[in-house]
Design a protein around this motif. Structure first.
Motif, short mmCIF file in Angstrom:
data_model
loop_
_atom_site.label_atom_id
_atom_site.label_comp_id
_atom_site.label_asym_id
_atom_site.label_seq_id
_atom_site.Cartn_x
_atom_site.Cartn_y
_atom_site.Cartn_z
N GLY A 249 4.54 7.91 -5.23
CA GLY A 249 3.90 8.28 -6.49
C GLY A 249 4.87 8.19 -7.65
N PHE A 251 3.19 8.07 -11.38
CA PHE A 251 2.38 8.53 -12.51
C PHE A 251 3.04 8.22 -13.84
CE2 PHE A 251 1.84 11.27 -8.78
CZ PHE A 251 0.57 10.85 -8.43
N ARG A 366 0.76 9.42 -16.79
CA ARG A 366 -0.61 8.93 -16.52
C ARG A 366 -1.54 9.04 -17.74
NH1 ARG A 366 -3.62 10.08 -10.76
NH2 ARG A 366 -4.80 8.14 -10.72
N GLN A 504 -1.29 3.25 -5.12
CA GLN A 504 -2.63 2.87 -5.61
C GLN A 504 -3.46 2.09 -4.60
OE1 GLN A 504 0.24 2.47 -7.21
NE2 GLN A 504 0.06 3.33 -9.24
N GLY A 543 0.08 1.25 -16.74
CA GLY A 543 -0.96 0.83 -17.69
C GLY A 543 -2.15 0.21 -16.96
N SER A 544 -2.42 0.71 -15.75
CA SER A 544 -3.54 0.21 -14.92
C SER A 544 -3.69 -1.30 -15.08
CB SER A 544 -4.84 0.94 -15.29
OG SER A 544 -4.66 2.33 -15.11
N SER A 546 -2.11 -3.58 -12.66
CA SER A 546 -1.85 -4.35 -11.44
C SER A 546 -3.07 -5.16 -11.03
CB SER A 546 -1.48 -3.42 -10.28
OG SER A 546 -0.46 -2.55 -10.69
N THR A 547 -4.24 -4.56 -11.13
CA THR A 547 -5.44 -5.26 -10.69
C THR A 547 -5.93 -6.25 -11.75
OG1 THR A 547 -5.93 -3.38 -9.32
CG2 THR A 547 -7.73 -4.93 -9.69
N CYS A 662 -15.31 0.23 -14.45
CA CYS A 662 -14.07 -0.57 -14.42
C CYS A 662 -14.42 -2.02 -14.09
CB CYS A 662 -13.05 0.01 -13.46
SG CYS A 662 -13.59 0.12 -11.76
N ARG A 664 -16.09 -5.11 -12.26
CA ARG A 664 -16.41 -5.27 -10.83
C ARG A 664 -15.44 -4.44 -10.00
NH1 ARG A 664 -16.16 -10.89 -8.98
NH2 ARG A 664 -17.38 -10.17 -7.21
N VAL A 665 -15.97 -3.78 -8.99
CA VAL A 665 -15.15 -2.89 -8.16
C VAL A 665 -14.75 -3.63 -6.88
CG1 VAL A 665 -15.22 -0.78 -6.78
CG2 VAL A 665 -16.22 -0.82 -9.08
N GLN A 674 -8.88 7.03 -6.86
CA GLN A 674 -8.14 6.99 -8.13
C GLN A 674 -8.79 7.92 -9.16
OE1 GLN A 674 -5.26 5.27 -9.27
NE2 GLN A 674 -4.95 5.18 -7.08
N VAL A 734 -12.52 -7.76 -13.42
CA VAL A 734 -12.11 -6.40 -13.07
C VAL A 734 -11.34 -5.73 -14.21
CG1 VAL A 734 -12.04 -6.76 -10.57
CG2 VAL A 734 -10.03 -7.33 -11.92
N ILE A 737 -8.49 1.15 -13.28
CA ILE A 737 -9.14 2.45 -13.06
C ILE A 737 -8.10 3.56 -12.84
CG2 ILE A 737 -9.37 2.23 -10.53
CD1 ILE A 737 -12.07 3.60 -12.92
N1 MCN Z 1 -9.27 -1.16 -8.12
C1 MCN Z 1 -10.45 -1.71 -7.59
N2 MCN Z 1 -11.38 -2.25 -8.45
C2 MCN Z 1 -11.17 -2.24 -9.79
C3 MCN Z 1 -9.99 -1.67 -10.33
C4 MCN Z 1 -9.06 -1.16 -9.45
O1 MCN Z 1 -10.65 -1.66 -6.39
N3 MCN Z 1 -12.06 -2.78 -10.62
C5 MCN Z 1 -8.24 -0.62 -7.24
C6 MCN Z 1 -6.96 -1.44 -7.31
O2 MCN Z 1 -6.98 -2.64 -6.66
C7 MCN Z 1 -5.92 -0.43 -6.87
C8 MCN Z 1 -6.40 0.85 -7.55
O3 MCN Z 1 -7.82 0.68 -7.70
O4 MCN Z 1 -5.94 -0.31 -5.49
C9 MCN Z 1 -5.76 1.11 -8.93
O5 MCN Z 1 -5.66 -0.11 -9.62
P1 MCN Z 1 -5.29 -0.29 -11.18
O6 MCN Z 1 -6.33 0.36 -11.99
O7 MCN Z 1 -5.02 -1.73 -11.37
O8 MCN Z 1 -3.96 0.54 -11.42
P2 MCN Z 1 -2.47 0.15 -10.99
O9 MCN Z 1 -2.47 -0.27 -9.58
O10 MCN Z 1 -1.84 -0.69 -12.01
O11 MCN Z 1 -1.78 1.57 -10.98
C10 MCN Z 1 -1.31 2.18 -12.14
C11 MCN Z 1 -2.10 3.43 -12.46
C12 MCN Z 1 -1.30 4.28 -13.33
S1 MCN Z 1 -0.91 3.62 -14.83
C13 MCN Z 1 -0.86 5.52 -12.93
S2 MCN Z 1 0.06 6.47 -13.97
C14 MCN Z 1 -1.17 6.00 -11.63
C15 MCN Z 1 -2.34 5.39 -11.04
O12 MCN Z 1 -2.43 4.09 -11.23
N4 MCN Z 1 -0.22 6.47 -10.83
C16 MCN Z 1 -0.51 6.71 -9.51
N5 MCN Z 1 -2.73 5.88 -9.86
C17 MCN Z 1 -1.82 6.43 -9.02
N6 MCN Z 1 -2.14 6.68 -7.73
C18 MCN Z 1 -1.17 7.14 -6.90
N7 MCN Z 1 -1.50 7.40 -5.62
N8 MCN Z 1 0.10 7.36 -7.32
C19 MCN Z 1 0.45 7.16 -8.60
O13 MCN Z 1 1.70 7.35 -8.98
#
Ligand code: MCN
Length: 783
Positions: A249, A251, A366, A504, A543-544, A546-547, A662, A664-665, A674, A734, A737
């Motif tokens: 983690g 955040f 976060r 994540q 900044g969310s 990665s996806t 968010c 398409r999931v 999340q 996508v 989230i």
């Molecule tokens: N996802 C999905 N469908 C979408 C969007 C997302 O299935 N339309 C899934 C993703 O593929 C991923 C998860 O949801 O498995 C989160 O994706 P995303 O929104 O892209 O966020 P990031 O992976 O970039 O993570 C960063 C975000 C941030 S900024 C903070 S702060 C945070 C968070 O994620 N810190 C976390 N969630 C956390 N969760 C955990 N367990 N630990 C942290 O430190």
């Protein structure tokens, strides 16, 4: 399975190793000859260092060395760099020595390090380092620090003002003149302390023969860590390998490049052995960044019918004692540009003052900037409703940006990608049975019981990219992503990505994408991340992004694999490549689907290349880079229903209904997880959490005994719903989230408590809404 992997609640593939204790975190690594580092930290918030006496510690058995800031400076180690300097704000970037040299500026500021053969010896020896301090006056309040006569932290930063940044859209003064009502509020968006389960840690191994450094570190962005480390250590970037193994983690708190990372590198170089440091929880409270800490003077102007015409704000953003990696971008770009929220507010002006104080540096936590914006807007909307005696739901409906799929530009200049705010809100009201809840409220009020309903509707900027914008707003890096997809002869797949998830779940969701798009079982795909020696360049997980950004790169590589697969299949099927179609893991001759080859057949032939198109490179591997055309803007509507005990001030959360969008999931179970985590973190801010400093700059909430984290028994089951509005910014439609829950939930719960207390005449309570504060406010209002 493969066909439907996208959109399925596939179980997290990360979890078996995590829950069986097999995961390897930085602190689990032990290298031959490894030494341990402990940090001597300042007990004063502000003091001159008159002397650091190291002899006693240095002669203790097992101690290998005691070093000060001067030692690091003499060895060529520079200032910890700030990676975000927002243009047009006259930002001052005073030196940030990894170990303080002449002056300490916050409780916890490093003064010396001790390296020893054993962690406990290092700790004992650190206690034996004697430091003579000359205490100086200190200031911890972001607004107060800017006043004349206050203690000055840095020589070239008059009145401690690091920057003054403005955002303006429309004509706010004219809007306020034309308004029927204006509401004003002073909002304290309090300082929070991130509490990742795994504290920070760093292990450096410098090999002088080759001039190579390997750093294992708790990082959300190892490629950025490598880049910044090359700046302050002077070791060339191509000689550095940064590995973020399992990270428990972050955040946001594991984005920055920290002084301790440079310290272990220095110590390893100096002593010729690997050196490890692992933070204690109390060090974590003082030495790891904090979040939020805004004082906001805000006002909103509206017409009699509830139309919002303007928003004006002045904000003092407390940056702490030094500039952490991304600190200046958070109260500006990620906060100030989001003041329109989900509404069409045509006239906006905000002044933000970034201020140095004698506190732990602040940075991304976060939501980072967006919770501070959303709280402000959502609170003001409720105040407008109250002033006009309107239902807060109606004021929201009146002001939403109408549904759009192709961009909507708000007054602050951002162009949101797609949104349908009214749909998410209506769905929320329906799930809630809003009419029923209001009837129950009225009934309870007649009995002297206080139920409250609070809304929060939001749009938030995430999926950080594009790089050109990053450059234009002063971010010192790019914001694209990259991916490599590699098929083995057996048809199994390895994927290497630049993102660096730390809880994540992208090892699962990215495998789902590959599975759906290339027709291989999810179990046949392994995702590799977090090691600069193994993965292609990427800018990390925050900044969310990665996806939305990472999946774009992954899709780019997938398309290349399919194109190459067609050429190989055409050869094997004795057809022309343009006559080959691909679907569900099969390449087939158009019009003759029985003439086909599976992707596994193609992977085998591409790898052995026995019967292969002339001139075509062997192997089935592709790499791609993706720089999005815009940010993404997920949105939603959250509602909290609370009951407040007027005798004890206790707030009980009765219901929590959240509708998020968010796009398409990929994995609904992970997305729900999340949202759950995010909601809990945001409610933590509303009800329990808050860092407190005393007058002399001591952190009073220095441990989990004093800093109240949310616990499971404080929550009902969350009622979640989704709407789906895809984005055109990336190939899969996508949006992120990871932060939405945190951004939305704080104002929902706050507004609910204020709604509950309205009959008692309570106007305002500063967060967190602890029973004591609520009880005092009720007592005060009853007087
Ligand atoms: N996802 C999905 N469908 C979408 C969007 C997302 O299935 N339309 C899934 C993703 O593929 C991923 C998860 O949801 O498995 C989160 O994706 P995303 O929104 O892209 O966020 P990031 O992976 O970039 O993570 C960063 C975000 C941030 S900024 C903070 S702060 C945070 C968070 O994620 N810190 C976390 N969630 C956390 N969760 C955990 N367990 N630990 C942290 O430190």
């Amino acid at each position: 399975m493969a066909k439907n992997a996208f959109g399925s609640p596939v179980k997290r593939r990360e979890d078996p190793r995590l829950i069986t204790g097999q995961a390897m975190y930085t602190d689990d690594f032990t290298l031959p000859g490894m030494a341990h580092m402990a940090v001597v930290r300042s007990p004063y918030a502000h003091a001159r260092i008159k002397a650091v006496r190291t002899k006693k510690a240095a002669t203790m058995e097992g101690v290998l060395g005691v070093f000060t800031g001067r030692d690091m400076k003499e060895a060529g180690f520079g200032s910890i760099p700030c990676a975000w300097v927002v243009p047009g704000s006259d930002t001052k970037t005073p030196p940030y020595p990894p170990i303080a040299i002449d002056v300490v500026r916050y409780v916890g500021n490093a003064v010396a390090i001790v390296v020893a053969t054993d962690r406990y010896v290092a700790r004992d020896a650190a206690d034996a380092v004697e430091v003579d301090y000359e205490p100086l006056p200190s200031v911890t309040d972001g607004e107060k620090a800017t006043a004349k006569g206050q203690p000055q932290l840095h020589a070239d930063v008059p009145n401690n003002v690091c920057f003054h940044w403005k955002v303006s859209g429309g004509d706010v003064d004219a809007a306020f003149r034309s308004a029927d009502v204006v509401v004003r509020e002073r909002i304290i968006n309090q300082r929070l302390i991130p509490n990742a389960m795994e504290p920070r840690a760093a292990l450096a191994r410098y090999m002088s023969g080759a001039g190579e450094l390997t750093l294992w570190v708790t990082s959300q962005n190892p490629h950025i860590a490598r880049f910044l480390l090359s700046l302050d250590t002077g070791i060339p970037e191509n000689k550095i390998r940064v590995i973020a193994p399992e990270v428990g983690g972050g955040f946001g708190s594991k984005i920055p490049h920290y002084p301790e990372d440079a310290m272990v590198v220095f110590a390893s170089k100096k002593l010729g052995c690997p050196v490890k440091w692992t933070e204690t929880r109390s060090e974590n409270y003082r030495g790891t960044i904090h979040g939020r800490d805004h004082i906001q003077d805000v006002e909103m102007a509206a017409k009699k019918d509830g139309t919002i015409v303007g928003l004006r704000a002045k904000v003092w953003a407390n940056l702490g004692a030094y500039l952490s990696t991304a600190s200046t971008g958070i109260p500006t770009i990620l906060h100030g540009l989001m003041l329109s929220g989900a509404y069409d507010i045509k006239n906006i002006h905000e002044d933000v003052f970034g201020v140095f104080t004698n506190t732990t540096p602040t940075d991304a936590y976060r939501g980072a900037g967006r919770p501070e914006a959303t709280f402000m807007v959502e609170r003001l909307v409720d105040l407008v409703a109250k002033k006009l005696n309107m239902d807060p739901a109606d004021v929201r409906k009146k002001n939403f940006i109408p549904p759009f799929t192709d961009g909507f530009t708000v007054a602050t200049g951002l162009t949101y990608d797609s949104g349908n705010y009214i749909a998410a809100f209506e769905k929320n009201l329906q799930m809630l049975d809003y009419g029923g809840v209001r009837r129950k409220q009225a009934e309870l009020r007649r009995k002297g019981q206080y139920l409250g309903v609070g809304f929060s509707t939001y749009s938030e900027i995430c999926g950080l990219g594009p790089s050109q914008v990053a450059g234009a707003v002063g971010f010192g890096g790019g914001l694209w992503e990259s991916a490599i997809v590699r098929f083995h002869p057996s048809g199994k797949v390895n994927v290497f990505v630049g993102i660096s998830p730390h809880g994540q779940g992208e090892e699962t969701t990215f495998a789902q994408i590959v599975s759906s798009e290339l027709g291989v079982p999810v179990e046949d795909v392994e995702i590799f991340h977090g090691d600069t020696g193994q993965t292609p360049m990427g800018w990390g997980s925050y900044g969310s992004r990665s996806t939305p950004v990472g999946s774009g790169a992954l899709m780019g590589a997938i398309v290349k694999i399919r194109e190459k697969g067609k050429v190989v299949a055409a050869h094997l099927l004795e057809a022309a490549p343009h006559d080959i179609d691909y679907a569900d893991g099969k390449f087939f001759v158009r019009g003759a689907p029985s003439r086909s080859k599976t992707i596994q057949d193609i992977a085998l032939m591409a790898n052995v290349a026995w019967n292969y198109p002339k001139g075509l490179e062997p192997g089935l591997e592709a790499s791609a880079f993706f720089d999005p055309s815009n940010f993404v803007y997920p949105f939603g509507a959250h509602t909290a229903v609370v009951r407040v005990d007027a005798e004890t001030g206790e707030v009980k959360l009765e219901r929590y209904v959240a509708v998020d969008d968010c796009g398409r999931v990929i994995n609904p179970m992970i997305v729900e997880g999340q949202i759950h985590g995010g909601i809990v973190q945001g409610i933590g801010q509303a009800l329990w959490e808050g860092a407190q400093y005393d007058e002399s700059g001591q952190l009073l909430t220095g441990s989990m005994m004093d800093y109240a984290l949310p616990k499971a028994d404080g929550f009902p089951d969350f009622e979640l719903g989704m709407t789906e509005t895809p984005t055109k910014v990336n190939p899969l439609g996508v949006k992120g989230i990871g932060e939405t829950g945190t951004i939305a939930s704080t104002p929902a719960v706050y507004n609910a408590v204020m709604d509950a207390l309205a009959p008692l005449g309570v106007q305002k309570i500063d967060m967190p809404l602890t029973p004591e504060r609520v009880w005092r406010a009720i007592r005060e209002a009853r007087r």
